[in-house]
Design a protein around this motif. Structure first.
Motif, short mmCIF file in Angstrom:
data_model
loop_
_atom_site.label_atom_id
_atom_site.label_comp_id
_atom_site.label_asym_id
_atom_site.label_seq_id
_atom_site.Cartn_x
_atom_site.Cartn_y
_atom_site.Cartn_z
N LEU A 1 3.26 14.22 -9.47
CA LEU A 1 4.31 15.23 -9.62
C LEU A 1 4.78 15.33 -11.06
CD1 LEU A 1 6.43 14.68 -6.40
CD2 LEU A 1 4.96 16.61 -6.94
N ASP A 2 4.88 14.19 -11.74
CA ASP A 2 5.28 14.22 -13.15
C ASP A 2 4.26 14.98 -13.99
OD1 ASP A 2 7.64 12.85 -12.74
OD2 ASP A 2 6.77 10.88 -13.22
N GLN A 3 2.98 14.83 -13.66
CA GLN A 3 1.94 15.53 -14.41
C GLN A 3 1.93 17.02 -14.09
OE1 GLN A 3 -1.64 13.43 -13.45
NE2 GLN A 3 -1.15 11.67 -14.75
N LEU A 4 2.37 17.40 -12.90
CA LEU A 4 2.36 18.80 -12.50
C LEU A 4 3.61 19.57 -12.90
CD1 LEU A 4 0.79 18.54 -8.94
CD2 LEU A 4 -0.26 19.52 -10.98
N LYS A 5 4.65 18.90 -13.36
CA LYS A 5 5.88 19.58 -13.75
C LYS A 5 5.66 20.68 -14.79
CE LYS A 5 9.46 16.25 -12.59
NZ LYS A 5 10.49 15.34 -13.10
N PRO A 6 4.88 20.44 -15.84
CA PRO A 6 4.66 21.52 -16.82
C PRO A 6 3.97 22.75 -16.19
CG PRO A 6 3.93 19.43 -17.74
CD PRO A 6 4.28 19.19 -16.32
N VAL A 7 3.10 22.51 -15.24
CA VAL A 7 2.42 23.62 -14.58
C VAL A 7 3.43 24.46 -13.81
CG1 VAL A 7 0.68 24.22 -12.84
CG2 VAL A 7 0.25 22.34 -14.43
N PHE A 8 4.34 23.80 -13.10
CA PHE A 8 5.36 24.53 -12.35
C PHE A 8 6.27 25.32 -13.29
CE2 PHE A 8 4.82 21.02 -9.06
CZ PHE A 8 4.01 21.78 -8.25
N LYS A 9 6.57 24.75 -14.44
CA LYS A 9 7.42 25.46 -15.41
C LYS A 9 6.71 26.72 -15.92
CE LYS A 9 10.06 21.49 -17.01
NZ LYS A 9 10.37 20.59 -18.12
N ASP A 10 5.41 26.65 -16.10
CA ASP A 10 4.65 27.82 -16.56
C ASP A 10 4.52 28.86 -15.46
OD1 ASP A 10 4.32 26.64 -19.02
OD2 ASP A 10 2.30 25.90 -18.61
N LEU A 11 4.41 28.44 -14.23
CA LEU A 11 4.25 29.37 -13.12
C LEU A 11 5.55 30.07 -12.74
CD1 LEU A 11 1.87 27.44 -10.69
CD2 LEU A 11 1.33 29.40 -12.11
N GLY A 12 6.68 29.46 -13.04
CA GLY A 12 7.97 30.04 -12.68
C GLY A 12 8.17 31.45 -13.20
N PRO A 13 7.99 31.69 -14.50
CA PRO A 13 8.17 33.06 -15.02
C PRO A 13 7.16 34.05 -14.43
CG PRO A 13 8.21 31.47 -16.81
CD PRO A 13 7.82 30.73 -15.58
N HIS B 1 0.83 -1.20 0.00
CA HIS B 1 0.00 0.00 0.00
C HIS B 1 0.87 1.26 0.00
CE1 HIS B 1 -3.49 2.47 0.72
NE2 HIS B 1 -2.90 3.02 1.78
N VAL B 2 1.93 1.24 0.79
CA VAL B 2 2.84 2.39 0.86
C VAL B 2 3.49 2.62 -0.50
CG1 VAL B 2 4.97 3.27 1.90
CG2 VAL B 2 3.26 2.14 3.33
N MET B 3 3.95 1.57 -1.14
CA MET B 3 4.60 1.71 -2.44
C MET B 3 3.62 2.20 -3.50
SD MET B 3 7.67 1.21 -1.82
CE MET B 3 8.40 1.13 -3.44
N ASN B 4 2.36 1.73 -3.44
CA ASN B 4 1.35 2.22 -4.38
C ASN B 4 1.09 3.70 -4.18
OD1 ASN B 4 1.00 -0.24 -5.65
ND2 ASN B 4 -0.65 -0.88 -4.28
N GLN B 5 1.04 4.14 -2.91
CA GLN B 5 0.82 5.55 -2.62
C GLN B 5 1.99 6.39 -3.14
OE1 GLN B 5 -1.79 7.18 -1.19
NE2 GLN B 5 -2.90 5.27 -1.34
N LEU B 6 3.22 5.92 -2.93
CA LEU B 6 4.38 6.65 -3.43
C LEU B 6 4.37 6.73 -4.95
CD1 LEU B 6 7.22 5.35 -1.10
CD2 LEU B 6 6.27 7.64 -1.18
N GLY B 7 3.96 5.65 -5.61
CA GLY B 7 3.86 5.65 -7.06
C GLY B 7 2.83 6.67 -7.54
N SER B 8 1.72 6.75 -6.85
CA SER B 8 0.69 7.73 -7.21
C SER B 8 1.20 9.16 -7.04
CB SER B 8 -0.56 7.55 -6.34
OG SER B 8 -1.12 6.28 -6.54
N ILE B 9 1.92 9.40 -5.97
CA ILE B 9 2.46 10.74 -5.72
C ILE B 9 3.48 11.11 -6.81
CG2 ILE B 9 3.94 12.07 -4.15
CD1 ILE B 9 2.56 10.52 -1.85
N MET B 10 4.34 10.17 -7.17
CA MET B 10 5.33 10.44 -8.21
C MET B 10 4.67 10.71 -9.56
SD MET B 10 8.11 10.52 -6.61
CE MET B 10 9.30 10.57 -7.92
N ASN B 11 3.62 9.97 -9.88
CA ASN B 11 2.89 10.20 -11.13
C ASN B 11 2.24 11.58 -11.13
OD1 ASN B 11 3.57 7.71 -12.19
ND2 ASN B 11 1.70 6.72 -11.47
#
Length: 72
Positions: free
Chosen positions: A50-62, A38-48
């Motif tokens: 974060l990967d989906q939110l990376k483009p949003v963070f790149k747009d918010l930076g400027p 269960h812990v590993m599944n939760q960590l996998g979900s969190i990592m996924n």
């Protein structure tokens, strides 16, 4: 038995006693066990996520940089 021997080796009377079985102990141990799958599944979900939110963070930076420049 002297104090030093009791401190270092424990009381021999207590060691010689048979430990009493506690029927509630196995239940407590089961409740405290960690479900690693269960812990590993939760960590996998969190990592996924974060990967989906990376483009949003790149747009918010400027935008954040521009706001900081205007404030300062």
């Amino acid at each position: 038995m002297d104090i030093f021997s009791k401190m270092m080796f424990g009381n021999s009377e207590e060691r010689d006693k048979e430990p009493e079985e506690n029927p509630e102990q196995p239940q407590a141990e089961n409740e405290e066990q960690i479900d690693y799958n269960h812990v590993m599944n939760q960590l996998g979900s969190i990592m996924n996520s974060l990967d989906q939110l990376k483009p949003v963070f790149k747009d918010l930076g400027p935008m954040v940089s521009a706001i900081k420049k205007k404030i300062m």
